[in-house]
Design a protein around this motif. Structure first.
Motif, PDB file in Angstrom:
ATOM      1  N   ASP A 112       6.786   7.453  -0.685  1.00 51.30           N
ATOM      2  CA  ASP A 112       6.067   6.274  -1.673  1.00 51.30           C
ATOM      3  C   ASP A 112       6.174   5.128  -0.804  1.00 51.30           C
ATOM      4  O   ASP A 112       5.495   4.068  -1.389  1.00 51.30           O
ATOM      5  CB  ASP A 112       6.626   6.377  -2.841  1.00 51.30           C
ATOM      6  CG  ASP A 112       5.552   5.556  -3.999  1.00 51.30           C
ATOM      7  OD1 ASP A 112       4.579   5.576  -3.806  1.00 51.30           O
ATOM      8  OD2 ASP A 112       6.105   4.999  -4.753  1.00 51.30           O
ATOM      9  N   SER A 113       6.593   4.906   0.424  1.00 52.30           N
ATOM     10  CA  SER A 113       6.556   3.913   1.161  1.00 52.30           C
ATOM     11  C   SER A 113       5.113   3.260   1.727  1.00 52.30           C
ATOM     12  O   SER A 113       4.263   4.258   1.821  1.00 52.30           O
ATOM     13  CB  SER A 113       7.489   3.731   1.929  1.00 52.30           C
ATOM     14  OG  SER A 113       7.278   4.559   3.195  1.00 52.30           O
ATOM     15  N   LYS A 114       5.065   1.936   2.127  1.00 53.64           N
ATOM     16  CA  LYS A 114       3.773   1.634   2.408  1.00 53.64           C
ATOM     17  C   LYS A 114       3.478   1.941   3.983  1.00 53.64           C
ATOM     18  O   LYS A 114       4.544   1.817   4.796  1.00 53.64           O
ATOM     19  CB  LYS A 114       3.893   0.161   2.247  1.00 53.64           C
ATOM     20  CG  LYS A 114       2.512  -0.733   2.830  1.00 53.64           C
ATOM     21  CD  LYS A 114       2.924  -2.240   2.481  1.00 53.64           C
ATOM     22  CE  LYS A 114       1.507  -3.100   2.682  1.00 53.64           C
ATOM     23  NZ  LYS A 114       1.741  -4.611   2.452  1.00 53.64           N
ATOM     24  N   ASP A 119      -3.874  -1.772   5.180  1.00 56.79           N
ATOM     25  CA  ASP A 119      -4.744  -2.828   5.192  1.00 56.79           C
ATOM     26  C   ASP A 119      -5.080  -3.307   3.836  1.00 56.79           C
ATOM     27  O   ASP A 119      -6.165  -4.178   3.593  1.00 56.79           O
ATOM     28  CB  ASP A 119      -6.059  -2.681   5.871  1.00 56.79           C
ATOM     29  CG  ASP A 119      -5.868  -2.385   7.425  1.00 56.79           C
ATOM     30  OD1 ASP A 119      -5.289  -2.946   7.891  1.00 56.79           O
ATOM     31  OD2 ASP A 119      -6.678  -1.557   7.931  1.00 56.79           O
ATOM     32  N   CYS A 120      -4.280  -3.032   2.806  1.00 59.25           N
ATOM     33  CA  CYS A 120      -4.821  -3.418   1.552  1.00 59.25           C
ATOM     34  C   CYS A 120      -4.673  -5.023   1.273  1.00 59.25           C
ATOM     35  O   CYS A 120      -5.314  -5.251   0.238  1.00 59.25           O
ATOM     36  CB  CYS A 120      -3.636  -2.629   0.672  1.00 59.25           C
ATOM     37  SG  CYS A 120      -3.846  -1.186   0.289  1.00 59.25           S
ATOM     38  N   CYS A 129      -6.854   0.742   1.001  1.00 58.81           N
ATOM     39  CA  CYS A 129      -7.253   0.877   2.496  1.00 58.81           C
ATOM     40  C   CYS A 129      -6.959   2.487   2.521  1.00 58.81           C
ATOM     41  O   CYS A 129      -6.340   3.215   1.619  1.00 58.81           O
ATOM     42  CB  CYS A 129      -6.202   0.203   3.172  1.00 58.81           C
ATOM     43  SG  CYS A 129      -4.505   0.773   3.521  1.00 58.81           S
ATOM     44  N   TRP A 130      -7.673   2.903   3.683  1.00 59.03           N
ATOM     45  CA  TRP A 130      -7.607   4.430   3.813  1.00 59.03           C
ATOM     46  C   TRP A 130      -6.122   4.912   4.117  1.00 59.03           C
ATOM     47  O   TRP A 130      -5.820   6.167   3.712  1.00 59.03           O
ATOM     48  CB  TRP A 130      -8.700   4.719   4.914  1.00 59.03           C
ATOM     49  CG  TRP A 130      -8.572   6.065   5.170  1.00 59.03           C
ATOM     50  CD1 TRP A 130      -7.926   6.785   6.356  1.00 59.03           C
ATOM     51  CD2 TRP A 130      -8.868   7.384   4.432  1.00 59.03           C
ATOM     52  NE1 TRP A 130      -7.860   8.159   5.998  1.00 59.03           N
ATOM     53  CE2 TRP A 130      -8.582   8.339   4.912  1.00 59.03           C
ATOM     54  CE3 TRP A 130      -9.193   7.382   2.851  1.00 59.03           C
ATOM     55  CZ2 TRP A 130      -8.650   9.943   4.200  1.00 59.03           C
ATOM     56  CZ3 TRP A 130      -9.589   8.393   2.326  1.00 59.03           C
ATOM     57  CH2 TRP A 130      -9.314   9.656   2.791  1.00 59.03           C
ATOM     58  N   ALA A 131      -5.354   4.260   4.849  1.00 55.69           N
ATOM     59  CA  ALA A 131      -4.061   4.333   5.246  1.00 55.69           C
ATOM     60  C   ALA A 131      -3.331   4.856   3.982  1.00 55.69           C
ATOM     61  O   ALA A 131      -2.434   5.908   3.952  1.00 55.69           O
ATOM     62  CB  ALA A 131      -3.256   3.475   6.181  1.00 55.69           C
ATOM     63  N   SER A 135      -2.340   8.739   2.807  1.00 56.36           N
ATOM     64  CA  SER A 135      -0.800   9.241   2.829  1.00 56.36           C
ATOM     65  C   SER A 135      -0.418   9.458   1.335  1.00 56.36           C
ATOM     66  O   SER A 135       0.683   9.905   1.023  1.00 56.36           O
ATOM     67  CB  SER A 135       0.003   7.903   3.200  1.00 56.36           C
ATOM     68  OG  SER A 135      -0.165   6.737   2.118  1.00 56.36           O
ATOM     69  N   GLY A 136      -1.377   9.171   0.251  1.00 58.58           N
ATOM     70  CA  GLY A 136      -1.039   9.747  -1.139  1.00 58.58           C
ATOM     71  C   GLY A 136      -0.591   8.686  -1.974  1.00 58.58           C
ATOM     72  O   GLY A 136      -0.152   8.890  -2.827  1.00 58.58           O
ATOM     73  N   ARG A 137      -0.321   7.493  -1.336  1.00 56.11           N
ATOM     74  CA  ARG A 137       0.186   6.428  -1.788  1.00 56.11           C
ATOM     75  C   ARG A 137      -0.705   5.864  -2.846  1.00 56.11           C
ATOM     76  O   ARG A 137      -0.197   5.338  -4.167  1.00 56.11           O
ATOM     77  CB  ARG A 137       0.675   5.180  -0.820  1.00 56.11           C
ATOM     78  CG  ARG A 137       1.446   4.126  -1.439  1.00 56.11           C
ATOM     79  CD  ARG A 137       1.954   3.101  -0.392  1.00 56.11           C
ATOM     80  NE  ARG A 137       2.438   1.832  -0.983  1.00 56.11           N
ATOM     81  CZ  ARG A 137       1.806   0.879  -1.048  1.00 56.11           C
ATOM     82  NH1 ARG A 137       0.403   0.798  -0.714  1.00 56.11           N
ATOM     83  NH2 ARG A 137       2.372  -0.172  -1.649  1.00 56.11           N
ATOM     84  N   ARG A 138      -1.928   5.571  -2.973  1.00 57.43           N
ATOM     85  CA  ARG A 138      -2.762   5.136  -3.706  1.00 57.43           C
ATOM     86  C   ARG A 138      -3.881   6.242  -3.600  1.00 57.43           C
ATOM     87  O   ARG A 138      -4.368   6.917  -2.728  1.00 57.43           O
ATOM     88  CB  ARG A 138      -3.407   3.611  -3.351  1.00 57.43           C
ATOM     89  CG  ARG A 138      -2.281   2.616  -3.479  1.00 57.43           C
ATOM     90  CD  ARG A 138      -2.603   1.188  -3.322  1.00 57.43           C
ATOM     91  NE  ARG A 138      -3.555   0.858  -4.147  1.00 57.43           N
ATOM     92  CZ  ARG A 138      -4.227  -0.139  -4.071  1.00 57.43           C
ATOM     93  NH1 ARG A 138      -4.083  -1.013  -3.013  1.00 57.43           N
ATOM     94  NH2 ARG A 138      -5.051  -0.496  -4.902  1.00 57.43           N
ATOM     95  N   GLU A 139      -4.841   6.038  -4.774  1.00 59.84           N
ATOM     96  CA  GLU A 139      -6.138   6.879  -4.983  1.00 59.84           C
ATOM     97  C   GLU A 139      -7.231   5.928  -5.058  1.00 59.84           C
ATOM     98  O   GLU A 139      -7.368   4.783  -5.459  1.00 59.84           O
ATOM     99  CB  GLU A 139      -5.691   7.571  -6.243  1.00 59.84           C
ATOM    100  CG  GLU A 139      -4.808   8.648  -6.238  1.00 59.84           C
ATOM    101  CD  GLU A 139      -5.077   9.578  -7.462  1.00 59.84           C
ATOM    102  OE1 GLU A 139      -5.935   9.673  -8.456  1.00 59.84           O
ATOM    103  OE2 GLU A 139      -3.951  10.341  -7.633  1.00 59.84           O
ATOM    104  N   LEU A 140      -8.183   6.511  -4.742  1.00 61.55           N
ATOM    105  CA  LEU A 140      -9.649   6.017  -4.480  1.00 61.55           C
ATOM    106  C   LEU A 140     -10.244   5.769  -6.031  1.00 61.55           C
ATOM    107  O   LEU A 140      -9.957   6.754  -7.013  1.00 61.55           O
ATOM    108  CB  LEU A 140     -10.849   6.607  -3.858  1.00 61.55           C
ATOM    109  CG  LEU A 140     -10.523   6.635  -2.333  1.00 61.55           C
ATOM    110  CD1 LEU A 140     -11.588   7.285  -1.463  1.00 61.55           C
ATOM    111  CD2 LEU A 140     -10.880   5.228  -1.790  1.00 61.55           C
ATOM    112  N   PRO A 141     -10.740   4.573  -6.565  1.00 58.54           N
ATOM    113  CA  PRO A 141     -11.391   4.719  -7.702  1.00 58.54           C
ATOM    114  C   PRO A 141     -12.351   5.395  -7.931  1.00 58.54           C
ATOM    115  O   PRO A 141     -13.078   5.891  -7.291  1.00 58.54           O
ATOM    116  CB  PRO A 141     -11.527   2.885  -7.941  1.00 58.54           C
ATOM    117  CG  PRO A 141     -11.812   2.620  -6.482  1.00 58.54           C
ATOM    118  CD  PRO A 141     -10.642   3.414  -5.515  1.00 58.54           C
ATOM    119  N   GLU A 142     -12.570   5.637  -9.213  1.00 60.84           N
ATOM    120  CA  GLU A 142     -13.681   6.597  -9.621  1.00 60.84           C
ATOM    121  C   GLU A 142     -14.839   5.928  -9.317  1.00 60.84           C
ATOM    122  O   GLU A 142     -14.939   4.960  -9.624  1.00 60.84           O
ATOM    123  CB  GLU A 142     -13.493   6.993 -11.063  1.00 60.84           C
ATOM    124  CG  GLU A 142     -12.334   8.316 -11.169  1.00 60.84           C
ATOM    125  CD  GLU A 142     -12.586   9.571 -10.228  1.00 60.84           C
ATOM    126  OE1 GLU A 142     -13.500   9.981 -10.192  1.00 60.84           O
ATOM    127  OE2 GLU A 142     -11.374   9.858  -9.779  1.00 60.84           O
TER     128      GLU A 142
END
Length: 142
Positions: A112-114, A119-120, A129-131, A135-142
């Protein structure tokens, strides 16, 4: 798929950033994706068909995809929007006589680390950001 779709395409940073922030609109069309760039004053003159093969945006009708090495921003814009890739795969599967499952795979998150190449900081808080997405840390908004 063992390696990420973005890793397979290997876009330049410039193309990746443009694929993230430009105002793309997507329409599913005959198992492919029609990508319109609404960032322009005349978006109807900036729409291109992105060819999908086995869940991978393999070609685009835009001049950049033909002229330059590597994927164009339209192909990358499709690749980073997993719901669009999933929808195309379902449409193609049904068209081929397959059965569609409504089960969604669990995201693979090891850490869960950055990510190092995050590039957030330079993007809107709403859009990761795509990274971080990759990595599964964040999801794209719908």
């Amino acid at each position: 798929m063992s390696e990420s779709l973005l890793a397979r395409l290997d876009p330049t940073k410039r193309v990746l950033k443009r694929a993230q922030y430009e105002a793309f609109e997507f329409s599913l069309f005959d198992g492919d994706v029609l990508v319109r760039n609404a960032s322009y004053a005349d978006p109807e003159n900036h729409e291109y068909n992105v060819r999908m093969v086995d869940g991978v945006p393999t070609a685009c009708e835009c001049p950049a995809d033909e002229r330059y090495t590597g994927p164009c921003k339209h192909r990358v814009a499709v690749a980073i929007r997993r719901p669009i890739v999933d929808a195309v795969e379902r449409i193609q599967m049904v068209a081929d006589g397959g059965v569609v499952s409504n089960e969604q795979p669990e995201p693979e998150v090891d850490d869960d680390s950055k990510p190092e190449d995050c590039d957030c900081d330079v993007l809107d808080d709403y859009f990761p950001c795509w990274a971080c997405v990759d990595s599964g840390r964040r999801e794209l908004p719908e």
